[in-house]
Enzyme design. Structure first.
Site, mmCIF file in Angstrom:
data_model
loop_
_atom_site.group_PDB
_atom_site.id
_atom_site.type_symbol
_atom_site.label_atom_id
_atom_site.label_comp_id
_atom_site.label_asym_id
_atom_site.label_seq_id
_atom_site.Cartn_x
_atom_site.Cartn_y
_atom_site.Cartn_z
ATOM 1 N N ASN A 71 -11.387 18.510 -49.942
ATOM 2 C CA ASN A 71 -11.518 19.192 -48.652
ATOM 3 C C ASN A 71 -10.986 20.614 -48.791
ATOM 4 O OD1 ASN A 71 -12.563 17.155 -46.595
ATOM 5 N ND2 ASN A 71 -10.990 16.010 -47.729
ATOM 6 N N GLU A 72 -11.884 21.479 -49.189
ATOM 7 C CA GLU A 72 -11.538 22.869 -49.457
ATOM 8 C C GLU A 72 -11.308 23.626 -48.143
ATOM 9 O OE1 GLU A 72 -10.712 23.342 -52.299
ATOM 10 O OE2 GLU A 72 -12.196 22.924 -53.852
ATOM 11 N N PRO A 73 -10.726 24.832 -48.222
ATOM 12 C CA PRO A 73 -10.503 25.623 -47.004
ATOM 13 C C PRO A 73 -11.766 25.669 -46.130
ATOM 14 C CG PRO A 73 -9.481 26.698 -48.868
ATOM 15 C CD PRO A 73 -10.221 25.500 -49.425
ATOM 16 N N THR A 131 -10.501 25.955 -57.373
ATOM 17 C CA THR A 131 -10.606 24.564 -57.836
ATOM 18 C C THR A 131 -11.438 24.495 -59.106
ATOM 19 O OG1 THR A 131 -10.420 23.755 -55.574
ATOM 20 C CG2 THR A 131 -11.452 22.264 -57.172
#
Ligand code: PGA
Length: 308
Positions: free
Chosen positions: A207-209, A226
């Site tokens: 769950n990236e920014p 990442t």
């Protein structure tokens, strides 16, 4: 190819209120060499009113251990107790599992408990957080492969009880695959214990920014940081997948208990941000501040930037 929700949101952190150190504690109490619990929820009740914001910066309970080995020993013992008490009650235990360097020692300890202490995983169902898009199960960098190498091949979990998102579902079928993954978790009764690492972007799972708090399992574009962190394992940035399927923040937050592990100085800034910073979609681990039963198990190096 995918339609990741990857909102770019300008980030204006609110001003910080500095906390004071309570007079009865040594200045560096939060960094002492003994294991201790620093909890915004539990450590404050006994303190005089004037000191109530002594740990106000920490909004998630944090246990700092002398070493990562001490931390994983405690977490594995907790896991074993959960599995055994559910088994005694005739119930399955549902574990949410993570990949990466962080949980390897935890898996080693679970394997040891299986081999030396008779811990059985016959009544365990597992759901992994994520999988790289485009990688088949037998790719050495796939998370399916990782989990089998580092845990499943060494314990008695039933293959039919192992669940990971698939990295090779056709694009058009991804939404249905993700909905099915969510449904399987629900059908299993929900996740009892969710294990997490944390990425330098603050991601939990992938769950990236920009990931909303209520997001569910879905395809997501990987953040450049990442991908950079994964580059050595893939033999170069160009070989790192650009997307993944991940459980959402909402999927993770639905777990009944969540333990996030972090080791080493490299994780110290993002650990501090997640624990003391604002809750927002820039750092998805910050959502754990709003979970009633989440805790960070970290070593001293990962705690080195923690604001009291
Ligand atoms: P790591 O990754 O365990 O390899 O540091 C953690 C994560 O990205 O969640």
């Amino acid at each position: 190819m995918f339609n990741p929700t990857h909102a770019i949101v300008p980030y204006f952190p609110p001003p910080r209120i500095l906390s004071c150190t309570p007079s009865h504690l040594p200045i560096d109490a939060a960094h002492s060499s003994e294991m201790h619990t620093v909890s915004a929820h539990s450590s404050l009740a006994f303190l005089p009113q004037a000191h109530h914001n002594a740990f106000a910066m920490q909004k998630i309970p944090v246990e700092v251990f002398p070493s990562s080995q001490d931390a994983v020993a405690k977490l594995a013992a907790e896991t074993a107790e959960l599995i055994r008490s559910n088994e005694a009650a005739g119930k399955q235990t549902v574990l949410g599992l993570a990949t990466g360097g962080t949980p390897i020692a935890y898996y080693k300890e679970l394997i040891r408990l299986h081999k030396e202490d008779g811990l059985s995983f016959a009544n365990v169902t597992s759901f992994n957080l994520d999988e790289y898009a485009g990688l088949p199960q037998d790719h050495v960098e796939s998370y399916w492969y990782f989990m089998h190498q580092n845990l499943f091949n060494h314990i008695d979990i039933k293959p039919e009880n192992i669940n990971l998102p698939s990295g090779t579902v056709a694009d058009a079928d991804i939404p249905a695959h993700c909905a099915e993954y969510e449904q399987k978790i629900k059908d299993a009764g929900g996740i009892d214990l969710q294990i997490l690492g944390i990425g330098r972007t603050g991601h939990i799972g992938f769950n990236e920014p920009g990931s909303p708090k209520d997001s569910l399992t879905r395809a997501i574009e990987l953040d450049p940081i990442t991908r950079e962190d994964a580059a050595p394992a893939f033999g170069g940035l160009d070989n790192v997948p650009t997307a993944a399927i991940t459980m959402g923040c909402g999927t993770i937050l639905a777990a009944r208990r969540i333990v996030l592990m972090a080791w080493g100085e490299g994780k110290a800034p993002i650990v501090n941000e997640a624990v003391t910073g604002p809750v927002n979609d820039i750092v998805s681990a910050s959502y754990l501040q709003e979970h009633a039963n989440s805790v960070f198990y970290i070593d001293q190096a990962a705690a080195s930037k923690l604001e009291a």
